[in-house]
Write a protein that holds these residues in place. Structure first.
Motif, PDB file in Angstrom:
ATOM      1  N   GLY A 458      53.452 -34.961  29.363  1.00 25.08           N
ATOM      2  CA  GLY A 458      54.373 -33.955  28.675  1.00 25.08           C
ATOM      3  C   GLY A 458      53.198 -32.469  28.111  1.00 25.08           C
ATOM      4  O   GLY A 458      54.495 -32.089  28.465  1.00 25.08           O
ATOM      5  N   LEU A 459      52.800 -33.139  27.218  1.00 23.87           N
ATOM      6  CA  LEU A 459      51.653 -31.906  26.325  1.00 23.87           C
ATOM      7  C   LEU A 459      50.972 -31.574  27.218  1.00 23.87           C
ATOM      8  O   LEU A 459      50.962 -30.028  27.058  1.00 23.87           O
ATOM      9  N   PHE A 460      49.975 -32.056  27.939  1.00 21.70           N
ATOM     10  CA  PHE A 460      48.931 -30.984  28.464  1.00 21.70           C
ATOM     11  C   PHE A 460      49.759 -30.430  30.040  1.00 21.70           C
ATOM     12  O   PHE A 460      49.201 -30.486  30.905  1.00 21.70           O
ATOM     13  N   HIS A 461      50.598 -31.169  30.634  1.00 28.25           N
ATOM     14  CA  HIS A 461      51.096 -30.898  32.055  1.00 28.25           C
ATOM     15  C   HIS A 461      52.577 -29.735  32.116  1.00 28.25           C
ATOM     16  O   HIS A 461      53.164 -29.759  33.060  1.00 28.25           O
ATOM     17  N   GLY A 462      52.725 -30.312  30.807  1.00 24.49           N
ATOM     18  CA  GLY A 462      54.380 -30.154  30.987  1.00 24.49           C
ATOM     19  C   GLY A 462      54.480 -28.551  31.553  1.00 24.49           C
ATOM     20  O   GLY A 462      55.510 -28.726  31.960  1.00 24.49           O
ATOM     21  N   LYS A 463      53.653 -27.734  31.586  1.00 23.62           N
ATOM     22  CA  LYS A 463      54.034 -26.245  31.758  1.00 23.62           C
ATOM     23  C   LYS A 463      54.115 -26.270  33.139  1.00 23.62           C
ATOM     24  O   LYS A 463      54.724 -25.480  33.620  1.00 23.62           O
ATOM     25  N   SER A 464      52.886 -26.767  33.993  1.00 20.69           N
ATOM     26  CA  SER A 464      52.716 -26.485  34.979  1.00 20.69           C
ATOM     27  C   SER A 464      53.562 -27.297  35.507  1.00 20.69           C
ATOM     28  O   SER A 464      53.842 -26.814  36.951  1.00 20.69           O
ATOM     29  N   LEU A 465      54.236 -28.471  35.316  1.00 23.10           N
ATOM     30  CA  LEU A 465      55.081 -28.927  35.592  1.00 23.10           C
ATOM     31  C   LEU A 465      56.536 -27.971  35.716  1.00 23.10           C
ATOM     32  O   LEU A 465      57.363 -27.797  37.067  1.00 23.10           O
ATOM     33  N   TYR A 466      56.167 -27.646  35.436  1.00 24.59           N
ATOM     34  CA  TYR A 466      57.833 -26.626  34.939  1.00 24.59           C
ATOM     35  C   TYR A 466      57.556 -25.421  35.598  1.00 24.59           C
ATOM     36  O   TYR A 466      58.053 -25.157  36.560  1.00 24.59           O
ATOM     37  N   ARG A 467      56.438 -25.192  35.812  1.00 26.95           N
ATOM     38  CA  ARG A 467      56.325 -23.231  37.281  1.00 26.95           C
ATOM     39  C   ARG A 467      56.106 -24.440  38.560  1.00 26.95           C
ATOM     40  O   ARG A 467      57.300 -23.764  38.559  1.00 26.95           O
ATOM     41  N   GLN A 468      55.892 -25.943  38.827  1.00 30.81           N
ATOM     42  CA  GLN A 468      55.888 -26.415  39.825  1.00 30.81           C
ATOM     43  C   GLN A 468      57.257 -26.405  40.651  1.00 30.81           C
ATOM     44  O   GLN A 468      57.856 -25.789  41.667  1.00 30.81           O
ATOM     45  N   LEU A 469      58.766 -26.578  39.463  1.00 29.79           N
ATOM     46  CA  LEU A 469      59.954 -26.653  39.586  1.00 29.79           C
ATOM     47  C   LEU A 469      60.507 -25.847  39.886  1.00 29.79           C
ATOM     48  O   LEU A 469      61.377 -26.133  41.028  1.00 29.79           O
ATOM     49  N   ARG A 470      59.719 -24.702  39.140  1.00 27.06           N
ATOM     50  CA  ARG A 470      60.688 -23.165  39.625  1.00 27.06           C
ATOM     51  C   ARG A 470      60.030 -22.758  40.916  1.00 27.06           C
ATOM     52  O   ARG A 470      60.915 -21.857  41.784  1.00 27.06           O
ATOM     53  N   ALA A 471      58.992 -22.677  41.279  1.00 23.64           N
ATOM     54  CA  ALA A 471      58.085 -21.553  42.083  1.00 23.64           C
ATOM     55  C   ALA A 471      58.343 -22.287  43.339  1.00 23.64           C
ATOM     56  O   ALA A 471      58.554 -23.545  43.494  1.00 23.64           O
ATOM     57  N   ASP A 472      57.573 -22.002  44.446  1.00 24.85           N
ATOM     58  CA  ASP A 472      58.112 -22.069  46.068  1.00 24.85           C
ATOM     59  C   ASP A 472      56.274 -22.701  45.992  1.00 24.85           C
ATOM     60  O   ASP A 472      55.382 -22.012  46.373  1.00 24.85           O
ATOM     61  N   PRO A 473      56.330 -24.077  45.976  1.00 23.67           N
ATOM     62  CA  PRO A 473      54.951 -24.184  46.373  1.00 23.67           C
ATOM     63  C   PRO A 473      54.010 -23.827  47.591  1.00 23.67           C
ATOM     64  O   PRO A 473      52.524 -23.685  47.705  1.00 23.67           O
ATOM     65  N   MET A 474      54.587 -23.453  48.368  1.00 20.47           N
ATOM     66  CA  MET A 474      53.868 -23.661  49.759  1.00 20.47           C
ATOM     67  C   MET A 474      54.028 -22.083  50.096  1.00 20.47           C
ATOM     68  O   MET A 474      53.144 -21.228  50.609  1.00 20.47           O
ATOM     69  N   SER A 475      54.556 -20.502  48.904  1.00 20.37           N
ATOM     70  CA  SER A 475      53.805 -19.797  49.177  1.00 20.37           C
ATOM     71  C   SER A 475      52.877 -19.700  48.413  1.00 20.37           C
ATOM     72  O   SER A 475      51.814 -18.627  48.503  1.00 20.37           O
ATOM     73  N   ILE A 538      49.736 -37.670  38.550  1.00 17.86           N
ATOM     74  CA  ILE A 538      48.712 -36.593  37.827  1.00 17.86           C
ATOM     75  C   ILE A 538      47.638 -37.095  37.204  1.00 17.86           C
ATOM     76  O   ILE A 538      46.651 -37.112  38.146  1.00 17.86           O
ATOM     77  N   VAL A 539      47.541 -39.119  36.648  1.00 20.82           N
ATOM     78  CA  VAL A 539      46.600 -39.132  36.263  1.00 20.82           C
ATOM     79  C   VAL A 539      45.686 -39.895  37.518  1.00 20.82           C
ATOM     80  O   VAL A 539      44.470 -38.998  37.257  1.00 20.82           O
ATOM     81  N   THR A 540      46.346 -40.278  37.891  1.00 22.80           N
ATOM     82  CA  THR A 540      45.129 -40.232  39.364  1.00 22.80           C
ATOM     83  C   THR A 540      44.781 -40.062  39.854  1.00 22.80           C
ATOM     84  O   THR A 540      43.669 -39.873  40.291  1.00 22.80           O
ATOM     85  N   ALA A 541      45.094 -38.659  40.290  1.00 25.61           N
ATOM     86  CA  ALA A 541      45.243 -37.779  41.482  1.00 25.61           C
ATOM     87  C   ALA A 541      44.159 -36.899  40.616  1.00 25.61           C
ATOM     88  O   ALA A 541      43.538 -36.531  40.766  1.00 25.61           O
ATOM     89  N   ILE A 542      43.679 -37.101  38.988  1.00 24.54           N
ATOM     90  CA  ILE A 542      43.029 -35.881  38.760  1.00 24.54           C
ATOM     91  C   ILE A 542      41.529 -36.569  38.414  1.00 24.54           C
ATOM     92  O   ILE A 542      40.693 -36.628  37.991  1.00 24.54           O
TER      93      ILE A 542
END
Length: 822
Positions: A458-475, A538-542
């Protein structure tokens, strides 16, 4: 399918800048003679700001790249801004990905060929069936993903050579049984199918425990019962995984390090080059793979069979085999393993992949090991906290007040006709349950990791998760997303249908049989598993470290529904497998993303392999239960004693039948461990504040969930399983990578694949040719060979406590005497 190939050496670093990988030099050369327009500048500045503005959520982003991006933006160096932007657009910004994954694709390359599905079907029948058969035996072995990748390569090449190339024309289109050379995408699809089903399905343990541990009346609920549980728990994870692609597959920062050796192996076998894998002269990756593979295959006979002391590595215990303290400090079987002189790759890589885990992650693991197992654990043990001195320091067992393995049958009644029921009077006059110090620490860290991972993400990745939720990742400008945009995604309707089918199967298994569990419990397990899949993913991926939920799942259902061991097993399997199995599915989807296998083909292959493999495993187990005499008994002549299920069965009694309330609730013996949930949640906060204040300091790489969960396999793992790979990781992931990045890029991941594949195949070969026919090490044990016997005659191998007790002597009173009755 190939990338640009060159033997040119990269030039020296661009003047004033510290970051010049080959990909950047290539981008510099490309724009040297091209006019830079405003659109390119704006696009490049946008990409660089993404890197610079909030780097805390990405510990894998190269610090040099961040510094260069900051400097280019600050000084207004338009040319270098565009150069960096071109590099990010042309290839991954991560050196590790550039080293293992190609940045070009051939969309015309056939994938869903007859030979791919034919070989894949053989793999999802033979591999899970054989592995399930071996899983029932102790010691067991298994055929892993690297083995399948290697063995299916000549099969594909052979079919491409012998099958007819005639093209058949049908109303649905044209096809051929042999559309050309066996290619990397077909091979990737086969490997993914095998990975889906190679491990034993967790739910196969439920009918086994019912039959051989709980001795339930009419315990054989039938083949259909097992199918319902296996398909439900396995496919629910796949359904959740598919919904999480937006967060865990498409972002370039979700690297999934475990896939890089697999990608390197697949690309090397098929002659596919990568942007940073071809800039140095010398042996090719293909040559290095087979040299390392062959050498380790023949060497593996020594630590596995001929000279097992090379594997065990408790050399220093031989100086004083009866000195308990020395053995507890330096032992590798039941000690800290502080001097990890093992020479067996299977031991080194058992719980950590030293050539594919980033150094910052291993450094976090080292810090955690020092704090919790070199300081806290000995402090607890030698201060005799929780009567620790009367027990081994490291053990997976639970003990009674006599220092013996806890006799769960001493606190239950055998019901008429079969089955068990908890007897409070017997418990009150027998013993509390006592845990070894290392296992106590393991529980503590497991509880802390559960809350810590939620807060940290929530602290370290919250902003990026929110951006990914709203954006079109394939763009995204990420090269791999752009290449994959040519293929249709599997629609959400498919995922939803899979979830509903899996849910219905699970409800049928829970409500259709006497499990002690209802649909409400099942839904709660699904919800909890679903909550954790993104943070854990997320923790597993990074970090290449996974937060386990098996202990917390036992705790929840044990408190909520005590006295029902089957319910505990189903709840635990459902909650745990949604996350664990979902993570495995997502990881394989990222591998497909790297190898440019169409998402719809991957989804169908995963569903097919999971369903077929699960049913095959249950069928093999059912056959074994009916045809192997004495199976799942301690004295089974061929060692088919179901040792792996014994642990599961004991847990079902301790946490399902007896219940955790008698151990962890307020005022109980281990109640203080419950505070771990609180301090686990608080721990990421100061590290986040320090990282925000000092974004260029080491605080950026401090990851509390990794510190908590990376040692989740202790016990049975000991220090040797962590200190040895961390030492190797320091030389490979830190020194080698920094001193010769190009050489590291070319060889690191293919060497990792060669070591893992060769050791796995060698162990299976040794097992079937030498160990299984005659018993483990029979030839040498009968002759009294020191190299296989010396390590066994130590306090380390025996798990000796510091204070041994005489028969019948107790270190504590009964629950009645201690005032902790049931």
């Amino acid at each position: 399918m190939s990338s640009h190939i060159t033997d040119e050496k990269p030039e020296v670093a661009l003047e004033g800048y510290e970051y010049t990988p080959p990909a950047l030099q290539h981008a510099e050369n490309n724009i040297a003679s091209v006019d830079i327009n405003e659109h390119e500048v704006a696009q490049a500045q946008h990409e660089l700001r993404d890197i610079v503005e909030d780097p805390l959520d990405d510990p894998n982003m190269d610090r040099g790249l961040i510094n260069d991006a900051e400097k280019a933006l600050h000084t207004g160096d338009v040319k270098h801004e565009v150069t960096l932007g071109h590099m990010i657009e042309e290839d991954s910004p991560y050196q590790e990905v550039r080293a293992a994954v190609s940045n070009v694709d051939d969309p015309t390359m056939p994938v869903n060929t007859f030979r791919a599905w034919f070989i894949g079907t053989i793999a999802v029948i033979v591999v899970p069936g054989l592995n399930q058969f071996l899983y029932l035996r102790y010691p067991s072995t298994s055929i892993g993903g690297f083995c399948v990748t290697i063995f299916t390569y000549p099969m594909g090449k052979a079919l491409a050579a012998i099958m007819p190339k005639k093209v058949f024309h049908t109303p649905l289109g044209s096809f051929s049984f042999n559309p050309g050379p066996f290619n990397v995408k077909e091979h990737s699809l086969i490997s993914i199918m095998a990975l889906m089903s190679s491990g034993s399905a967790y739910a196969t343990g439920i009918p086994a425990v019912q039959k051989f541990t709980l001795f339930l009346p009419d315990s054989d609920y039938g083949f259909g019962y097992g199918v319902l549980l296996i398909l439900s728990t396995q496919l629910l994870g796949l359904a959740f995984a598919s919904f999480c692609r937006r967060f865990l597959v498409w972002p370039s920062s979700m690297i999934w390090y475990s896939n890089l050796p697999k990608a390197a192996l697949l690309n090397s076998l098929h002659g596919v080059t990568t942007s940073e894998g071809s800039y140095t002269s010398g042996l090719s990756r293909f040559q290095i793979f087979w040299i390392v593979f062959t050498a380790l295959f023949f060497y593996q006979f020594f630590p596995t069979y001929i000279f097992t002391m090379l594997s065990i590595g408790n050399w220093f215990c031989l100086a004083a085999p009866d000195n308990v303290i020395l053995n507890q400090m330096l032992g590798t079987q039941s000690g800290l393993g502080l001097l990890p002189f093992t020479f067996d790759w299977t031991v080194i890589s058992a719980f950590m992949a030293p050539l594919s885990t980033p150094w910052w992650s291993m450094a976090n693991t080292l810090v955690g090991f020092i704090i919790f197992f070199m300081i806290v654990c000995p402090a607890i043990y030698y201060s005799n906290t929780w009567y620790a001195k009367y027990l081994p320091m490291f053990s997976t067992r639970s003990y009674d007040r006599f220092g013996n393995k806890y006799k769960v049958k001493s606190v239950v009644d055998n019901l008429p006709g079969g089955g068990m029921a908890f007897n409070a009077e017997k418990y009150n006059n027998y013993s509390l349950l006592y845990l070894p110090s290392a296992l106590t620490i393991s529980y503590m860290l497991s509880f802390a990791a559960v809350t810590g991972v939620l807060v940290h993400v929530g602290l370290f990745h919250g902003k990026s998760l929110y951006r990914q939720l709203r954006a079109d990742p394939m763009s995204s400008t990420d090269i791999h997303n752009r290449l994959m945009s040519k293929y249709k995604e599997a629609p959400y309707l498919w995922y939803g249908a899979l979830f509903l089918i899996s849910f219905a199967l699970g409800v049928g298994g829970v409500e259709g049989y006497e499990t002690g569990m209802n649909a409400g419990h099942f839904i709660l397990a699904i919800v909890l598993g679903g909550i954790f899949i993104v943070p854990v993913g997320i923790v597993t991926a990074i970090a290449n470290q996974e937060v386990g939920l098996n202990m917390i799942s036992e705790l929840i259902i044990g408190f909520m529904n005590p006295g029902h061991p089957i319910a505990m097993m189903i709840f635990k399997t459902t909650m745990y497998m949604i996350t664990y199995q979902g993570i495995q599915f997502i990881s394989d989807q990222k591998l497909a993303h790297y190898m440019k296998v169409p998402p719809r083909s991957v989804f169908i292959a995963q569903v097919y392999a999971t369903a077929v493999g699960g049913v095959v495993q249950l069928a093999v187990q059912t056959w074994a239960f009916s045809n192997i005499d004495g199976i799942c008994t301690d004295d089974q002549i061929d060692k088919f004693n179901c040792a792996n299920y014994t642990v599961f069965g004991t847990a079902s009694i301790i946490w399902g039948l007896i219940g955790p309330a008698k151990t962890f609730s307020a005022g109980r013996h281990y109640s203080t461990l419950m505070w771990s949930f609180l301090w686990g949640a608080l721990a990421p906060i100061p590290t986040w504040l320090l990282a925000r204040k000092y974004p260029k300091s080491f605080w950026r790489n401090v990851n509390m969930p990794v510190i908590f969960t990376s040692m989740g396999n202790i016990p049975p793992a000991t220090g040797v399983n962590y200190l040895a790979p961390i030492l190797i990781g320091f030389f490979t992931q830190y020194l080698w990578k920094r001193r010769n990045a190009l050489n590291w890029s070319k060889y690191n991941y293919i060497i990792s694949a060669a070591l893992d594949a060769s050791s796995a195949i060698a162990v299976v070969f040794i097992f079937f040719t030498l160990q299984y026919p005659k018993g483990p090490n029979a030839d040498f044990l009968e002759e009294g060979w020191w190299g296989n016997l010396a390590w066994q005659n130590t306090a380390d191998a025996n798990g000796s406590p510091l204070i041994p007790l005489d028969d019948g002597q107790a270190f504590a009173g009964t629950p009645i005497q201690l005032g902790q009755t049931a």
